[in-house]
Design an enzyme around this catalytic site. Structure first.
Site, short mmCIF file in Angstrom:
data_model
loop_
_atom_site.label_atom_id
_atom_site.label_comp_id
_atom_site.label_asym_id
_atom_site.label_seq_id
_atom_site.Cartn_x
_atom_site.Cartn_y
_atom_site.Cartn_z
N ASP A 29 0.86 -1.18 0.00
CA ASP A 29 0.00 0.00 0.00
C ASP A 29 0.91 1.24 0.00
O ASP A 29 1.75 1.38 0.91
CB ASP A 29 -0.86 -0.03 1.27
CG ASP A 29 -1.77 1.19 1.39
OD1 ASP A 29 -1.66 2.11 0.57
OD2 ASP A 29 -2.58 1.21 2.34
N GLU A 79 30.40 5.67 5.61
CA GLU A 79 30.43 4.23 5.80
C GLU A 79 30.32 3.55 4.44
O GLU A 79 30.06 2.37 4.35
CB GLU A 79 29.34 3.77 6.76
CG GLU A 79 27.94 4.20 6.38
CD GLU A 79 26.91 3.78 7.40
OE1 GLU A 79 26.75 2.58 7.61
OE2 GLU A 79 26.26 4.68 7.98
N CYS A 111 26.28 5.71 10.95
CA CYS A 111 25.74 7.04 10.60
C CYS A 111 26.20 8.14 11.57
O CYS A 111 25.72 9.26 11.51
CB CYS A 111 24.21 6.98 10.57
SG CYS A 111 23.61 5.74 9.43
N THR A 152 14.06 2.44 2.51
CA THR A 152 14.82 3.42 3.29
C THR A 152 16.22 3.65 2.71
O THR A 152 17.13 4.03 3.42
CB THR A 152 14.91 3.01 4.78
OG1 THR A 152 15.68 1.81 4.90
CG2 THR A 152 13.56 2.78 5.39
N SER A 201 16.74 -2.27 15.55
CA SER A 201 17.46 -1.00 15.38
C SER A 201 16.58 0.18 15.79
O SER A 201 17.03 1.11 16.46
CB SER A 201 17.89 -0.87 13.91
OG SER A 201 18.63 0.28 13.73
N HIS A 233 18.83 12.12 13.50
CA HIS A 233 19.31 11.29 12.40
C HIS A 233 18.07 10.64 11.79
O HIS A 233 17.27 10.02 12.50
CB HIS A 233 20.27 10.22 12.94
CG HIS A 233 20.51 9.11 11.98
ND1 HIS A 233 20.90 9.33 10.68
CD2 HIS A 233 20.35 7.75 12.10
CE1 HIS A 233 21.01 8.18 10.05
NE2 HIS A 233 20.68 7.21 10.88
N SER A 308 24.46 3.11 14.07
CA SER A 308 24.23 1.73 14.49
C SER A 308 25.53 1.09 14.93
O SER A 308 26.62 1.47 14.52
CB SER A 308 23.63 0.93 13.34
OG SER A 308 22.33 1.37 13.08
N1 COA Z 1 -0.76 2.81 5.90
C1 COA Z 1 -0.07 3.53 6.83
N2 COA Z 1 0.92 3.00 7.60
C2 COA Z 1 1.21 1.70 7.42
C3 COA Z 1 0.53 0.89 6.49
C4 COA Z 1 -0.48 1.51 5.70
N3 COA Z 1 -1.18 0.82 4.78
N4 COA Z 1 1.06 -0.35 6.53
C5 COA Z 1 2.02 -0.34 7.48
N5 COA Z 1 2.13 0.90 8.01
C6 COA Z 1 3.06 1.37 9.05
C7 COA Z 1 3.25 0.38 10.18
O1 COA Z 1 2.21 0.46 11.13
C8 COA Z 1 4.59 0.85 10.72
O2 COA Z 1 4.41 2.00 11.51
P1 COA Z 1 5.00 2.05 13.02
O3 COA Z 1 6.48 1.83 12.89
O4 COA Z 1 4.65 3.40 13.49
O5 COA Z 1 4.34 0.94 13.75
C9 COA Z 1 5.35 1.30 9.47
O6 COA Z 1 4.32 1.50 8.46
C10 COA Z 1 6.36 0.29 8.95
O7 COA Z 1 5.69 -0.95 8.83
P2 COA Z 1 6.44 -2.30 9.20
O8 COA Z 1 5.49 -3.42 9.02
O9 COA Z 1 7.11 -2.16 10.53
O10 COA Z 1 7.52 -2.30 8.03
P3 COA Z 1 8.65 -3.32 7.71
O11 COA Z 1 8.59 -4.53 8.55
O12 COA Z 1 8.59 -3.50 6.24
O13 COA Z 1 10.03 -2.58 8.13
C11 COA Z 1 11.67 -0.95 8.64
C12 COA Z 1 10.20 -1.20 8.26
C13 COA Z 1 11.85 0.54 8.87
C14 COA Z 1 12.01 -1.69 9.92
C15 COA Z 1 12.58 -1.42 7.46
O14 COA Z 1 12.32 -0.65 6.33
C16 COA Z 1 14.06 -1.31 7.79
O15 COA Z 1 14.62 -2.21 8.39
N6 COA Z 1 14.72 -0.21 7.38
C17 COA Z 1 16.10 0.07 7.74
C18 COA Z 1 16.13 0.82 9.07
C19 COA Z 1 17.53 1.27 9.39
O16 COA Z 1 18.19 1.77 8.51
N7 COA Z 1 18.01 1.09 10.61
C20 COA Z 1 19.39 1.39 10.94
C21 COA Z 1 19.72 2.81 10.98
S1 COA Z 1 19.02 3.71 12.32
#
Ligand code: COA
Length: 393
Positions: A29, A79, A111, A152, A201, A233, A308
């Protein structure tokens, strides 16, 4: 004497992926990406750019004759460096024509690298107020096609001059730091894509934020009510919002409204570019300075840096009278608006082609890339860079 950030420059490649297109291709979505992750677009790097050229493209427009004379420290935070031995700072020094007498090196802690550079530069300038430092945060954030982290990704660089009596942001003498051995995000030497335990993370990031901001307030008699805005960040902008929300119950309703409004200003640029790793916090600061309507000289801004692995740091900046720069703002807005939109097939092809490290000789045609500094290939295992005079001032 105040010491801090005098000038900021930003560069991101001239190509982007629209995240609604990506969501459709990944059967997600679009609202998940736009609202749940808080990203609208993501920069896509062409073969003719890398951490060195992006740093040079970010720094070049902000350097004048005084900077070129006074810069005697060049810190390259990254990095996604281009060599396991030689630092990007030496390439940068040469490309920008900075003094040979400068100390130049690269620094890494995920980062957090640019923040480590700024703190070092601050101490250096305190001891040598007639000199300046150039600190860059420059990175390519790559997680891999069809991974959870794909949404991301991003790329770009922020360059900052650190000086006495800065025109933009005076930095607090103190900061609160917290570090621990955490496997939340890492990139083994044989990989070009990061590995991440994303949800873990996110949790650690928020824990480190609360630990460092509370420690700062306790140790340095700072009240949260002193802070007009908080910057973070931002690997993706929703993460900063999540961290901010953890602190909201500690302040009044009026301050909550103000912080949330300033947060929106601080993520305008990041939403369009994606993750810059080391540069992300400073792109968010730039976005706040350019896009906030309420910010004025004297305002105190909290900065939360997170790398991280993991290292967190909270410190405070005081906005200086020269913080508004209409030229900088129009240059950034124009650069973002003029980028070319790639479709998902093109993005996937470019993602697979970049980087071209594993070959002794390769030629890259930089012609379609309008940037001043470009990577043109590898000859006998040596990377080749070019400054194109037609793009120079
Ligand atoms: N409409 C609105 N929001 C929605 C949605 C929709 N249809 N479907 C899902 N979401 C929201 C979820 O509720 C969630 O929000 P929340 O975090 O406030 O609960 C968000 O979207 C992400 O959904 P999620 O199911 O957690 O996504 P994911 O499992 O695909 O993973 C990350 C998201 C961010 C964990 C992933 O992209 C990632 O690992 N990114 C890298 C992060 C990073 O770089 N970390 C290290 C540096 S700090």
């Amino acid at each position: 004497m105040n010491v801090g950030i005098d000038k900021l420059g930003f560069y991101t490649p001239a190509y982007y992926l629209d995240l609604v297109d990506l969501a459709r291709a990944r059967n997600e979505d679009p609202q998940k990406y736009l609202v749940g992750i808080g990203q609208a677009q993501q920069a896509v790097i062409p073969q003719s750019q890398d951490a060195v050229t992006m740093a040079a493209n970010a720094a070049s427009p902000i350097l004048d004759a005084t900077n070129r004379k006074q810069i005697s420290l060049i810190i390259f935070g990254t990095e996604s460096g281009v060599d396991n031995s030689k630092s990007g700072a030496i390439y940068l020094q040469n490309l920008l024509g900075l003094p040979r007498s400068a100390r130049a090196f690269e620094i890494k802690q995920a980062c957090y690298g640019a923040t480590a550079g700024i703190q070092m530069a601050k101490e250096f300038v305190k001891n040598h107020p007639d000199q300046q430092a150039l600190v860059v945060g420059t990175d390519v954030a790559r997680y891999g096609l069809q991974t959870a982290g794909e949404v991301t990704q991003g790329s770009g660089a922020v360059a900052m001059t650190i000086s006495a009596n800065p025109r933009t942001l005076a930095l607090s003498a103190n900061s609160s730091v917290y570090s621990d051995d955490i496997m939340d995000f890492w990139r083994p030497l044989n990989r070009t894509e990061a590995l991440v335990d994303g949800h873990y993370s996110n949790d650690i990031y928020q824990q480190f934020f609360l630990k460092t901001v509370h420690a700062y307030c306790e140790q340095y008699q700072c009240s949260l009510t002193d802070l007009q805005a908080l910057t973070f960040h931002l690997p993706y902008t929703k993460l900063g919002l999540k961290a901010l929300r953890t602190l909201l119950p500690e302040v009044s309703a009026a301050q909550q409204t103000q912080w949330l409004s300033e947060f929106e200003a601080s993520r305008v640029y990041n939403r369009q570019v994606g993750n810059l790793y080391t540069g992300s916090l400073y792109l968010s600061l730039l976005s706040l300075l350019d896009q906030s309507e309420g910010l004025s000289a004297g305002a105190k801004v909290g900065l939360f840096s997170y790398g991280s692995g993991a290292q967190g740091e909270f410190f405070v900046g005081t906005v200086q009278p020269g913080f508004r720069d209409e030229q900088r703002r129009s240059r950034i807005e124009a650069a973002l608006a003029q980028r070319t939109r790639l479709d998902v097939d093109q993005y996937e092809e470019w993602f697979t082609q970049w980087p071209t490290f594993n070959t002794a000789n390769v030629t890259i045609d930089p012609a379609p890339d309008g940037a001043e500094f470009v990577f043109t290939g590898v000859v006998d295992n040596k990377r080749q860079y070019q400054r194109r005079p037609e793009n120079a001032d």
